[in-house]
Design an enzyme around this catalytic site. Structure first.
Site, PDB file in Angstrom:
ATOM      1  N   ARG A  64       0.840  -1.226   0.015  1.00 47.51           N
ATOM      2  CA  ARG A  64       0.028  -0.130  -0.087  1.00 47.51           C
ATOM      3  C   ARG A  64       1.006   1.305   0.024  1.00 47.51           C
ATOM      4  NH1 ARG A  64      -1.441   1.851   4.546  1.00 47.51           N
ATOM      5  NH2 ARG A  64      -1.880  -0.136   5.686  1.00 47.51           N
ATOM      6  N   TYR A  85     -17.026  16.211 -15.657  1.00 47.09           N
ATOM      7  CA  TYR A  85     -17.369  14.920 -15.432  1.00 47.09           C
ATOM      8  C   TYR A  85     -18.397  14.840 -14.260  1.00 47.09           C
ATOM      9  CZ  TYR A  85     -17.244  10.035 -13.978  1.00 47.09           C
ATOM     10  OH  TYR A  85     -18.005   8.856 -13.827  1.00 47.09           O
ATOM     11  N   ASP A 139      -7.948  18.869 -14.599  1.00 50.85           N
ATOM     12  CA  ASP A 139      -7.922  17.526 -14.742  1.00 50.85           C
ATOM     13  C   ASP A 139      -7.964  17.354 -16.278  1.00 50.85           C
ATOM     14  OD1 ASP A 139      -9.170  14.981 -15.725  1.00 50.85           O
ATOM     15  OD2 ASP A 139     -10.925  15.280 -14.432  1.00 50.85           O
ATOM     16  N   LYS A 168      -8.791   6.057 -19.094  1.00 53.04           N
ATOM     17  CA  LYS A 168      -9.110   6.606 -20.426  1.00 53.04           C
ATOM     18  C   LYS A 168      -7.697   6.687 -21.352  1.00 53.04           C
ATOM     19  CE  LYS A 168     -12.995   7.246 -18.476  1.00 53.04           C
ATOM     20  NZ  LYS A 168     -12.844   7.974 -17.182  1.00 53.04           N
TER      21      LYS A 168
HETATM   22  N1  PLP Z   1     -12.251  12.759 -14.734  1.00 57.68           N
HETATM   23  C1  PLP Z   1     -12.570  12.727 -16.118  1.00 57.68           C
HETATM   24  C2  PLP Z   1     -12.814  13.811 -17.166  1.00 57.68           C
HETATM   25  C3  PLP Z   1     -13.571  11.835 -16.416  1.00 57.68           C
HETATM   26  O1  PLP Z   1     -14.029  11.613 -17.463  1.00 57.68           O
HETATM   27  C4  PLP Z   1     -13.478  10.558 -15.298  1.00 57.68           C
HETATM   28  C5  PLP Z   1     -14.660   9.521 -15.723  1.00 57.68           C
HETATM   29  O2  PLP Z   1     -15.253   9.208 -16.917  1.00 57.68           O
HETATM   30  C6  PLP Z   1     -13.045  10.940 -14.067  1.00 57.68           C
HETATM   31  C7  PLP Z   1     -12.266  12.126 -13.943  1.00 57.68           C
HETATM   32  C8  PLP Z   1     -13.080   9.678 -13.259  1.00 57.68           C
HETATM   33  O3  PLP Z   1     -12.387   8.633 -13.489  1.00 57.68           O
HETATM   34  P1  PLP Z   1     -12.506   7.347 -12.923  1.00 57.68           P
HETATM   35  O4  PLP Z   1     -13.799   6.811 -13.790  1.00 57.68           O
HETATM   36  O5  PLP Z   1     -11.140   6.506 -13.365  1.00 57.68           O
HETATM   37  O6  PLP Z   1     -12.870   7.188 -11.495  1.00 57.68           O
END
Ligand code: PLP
Length: 384
Positions: free
Chosen positions: A54, A107, A179, A204
């Site tokens: 961890r 998101y 992000d 992604k």
């Molecule tokens: N940030 C963006 C722009 C996303 O599209 C997503 C998920 O679709 C996330 C964060 C969250 O990521 P995760 O699904 O890996 O938890």
């Protein structure tokens, strides 16, 4: 980033940073250290600095070094998911009474984390259109500690001028979090534009093959990186060794994939623009997109995500999604295979009724790296 990495190009860093040959066997890719604990030579006598997975694991370390180098940060950390990374970030940076500015397009799960989870600890938030720096400035309060930006945004492909918002954050004594999931560090490096911390859903483009869920934080500053690493261990939502290995493997082809995603998406956006059943195409590569100039300034290319609005409203948009064949109907994005979805009913259902609600006639595409002609033909038949 080390001096060695700063002398190299992105494509070289993607393949080599963190990927040192295994000291035991010479294996040219880091092995999957599928292990929870490590033998000690006497109490406290750690052989390679590892004591419990961890806290740290060699496969995860390889990925974390790679991530820091790719984003030009001082510290990279890998998590079990993008949301686990965001959760760790917010619990590290914020205290009750603090205030956060969040974007009006993001998101849905990020919004849900603020609205339903973080708000319960007494953290306040306001929504702003981050593509308008004046709106960001107007949303600040004396207690603002974080400005959160997603660019390009999910699902409306809004563009925020990272350098302009970084100036605002600096002036307000707040941290700028970007992000960078939609762009990936190949297309955009927020730290070089003034961001303090970069967030990724590694699920992604970084993973790139729809076979792993993961997240990352990359800190520009070593002290902030240390604090995040402390909380990563204290909270425990780390990336497992196999997941870290899959992402490391995916990243090696990130530049070639992103070039192809961007080229295919440009073809798709162009076709949709002239389609009679499409009322609006949202793609930062189009000259008429309001963020086009900013995107051209801060991105190497415009990425693989395209959204569009369908004449005939919600039912017509849902029908397009249902009729697509080569575009797989599904959530997520950034894999080599093309995906289609209806954000209002799928990825962004959690923002219904909020300031982040998405148009009901919206369809979102994650344009893959298949032959562009095949993708165009599928969309044309789906639009009818
Ligand atoms: N940030 C963006 C722009 C996303 O599209 C997503 C998920 O679709 C996330 C964060 C969250 O990521 P995760 O699904 O890996 O938890």
């Amino acid at each position: 980033m080390s001096d060695q990495h700063s002398l190299q190009s992105f494509e070289t860093i993607a393949i080599h940073a963190g990927n040192t040959a295994d000291p035991l066997t010479g294996a040219v890719v880091p092995p999957i250290y599928q292990v929870s604990t490590y033998k000690q030579d006497g109490v406290g006598g750690l052989r390679g600095g590892y004591e419990y997975s961890r806290s740290a694991n060699p496969t995860r370390t390889a990925l974390e070094e790679n991530l820091a180098a790719l984003e030009g940060g001082r510290r990279g950390l890998a998590f079990a998911s993008g949301l686990a990374a965001e959760d760790c970030l917010l619990r590290t940076l914020l205290e009750p009474g603090d205030h956060v500015v969040i974007p009006n397009d993001a998101y849905g799960g990020t919004f849900r984390l603020f609205a339903k989870v973080v708000s319960r600890w007494g953290v306040e938030w306001s929504v702003a259109n981050t593509s308008d720096p004046a709106a960001v400035r107007a949303a600040l309060t004396p207690k603002t500690k974080v400005i959160w930006v997603e660019t390009p945004s999910n699902p409306l492909l809004g563009i925020t001028d990272v350098a302009a918002v970084a100036d605002i954050a600096r002036g307000a004594g707040a941290r700028l979090v970007v992000d960078n999931t939609f762009a990936s560090p190949y297309l955009q490096q927020p730290i070089s534009l003034g961001a303090d911390i970069v967030v990724h859903s590694l699920t992604k483009y970084m993973g790139g093959h729809s076979d792993v869920v993961g997240g990352a934080l990359i800190a520009a500053d070593a002290t902030v990186g240390e604090e995040l690493a402390y909380h990563q261990n204290a909270m425990g939502a780390v990336a497992g060794p196999f997941d870290a290995w899959l992402v490391l493997r995916g990243i090696k082809t990130l530049p070639v994939r992103m070039d192809r995603h961007s080229a295919n998406a440009a073809r798709v956006a162009e076709m949709l623009t002239s389609h009679p059943k499409v009322t609006q195409v949202l793609y930062p590569g189009l000259p008429e997109h309001p963020g086009h100039e900013t995107a051209a300034k801060q991105m190497k290319a415009f990425g693989g995500m395209v959204s569009f609005r369908v004449a005939g409203g919600e039912e017509a948009a849902v029908e397009v999604c249902n009729r697509a064949k080569l575009f797989t109907l599904g959530e997520s994005l950034g894999g080599v295979e093309s995906l289609i979805e209806h954000p209002g009913r799928m990825t962004h259902a959690s923002v219904a009724g909020s300031a982040l609600e998405v148009p009901a006639d919206l369809v979102r595409l994650s344009v893959g790296i298949e032959a562009a002609d095949d993708l165009l033909a599928d969309l044309q038949q789906a639009l009818g």
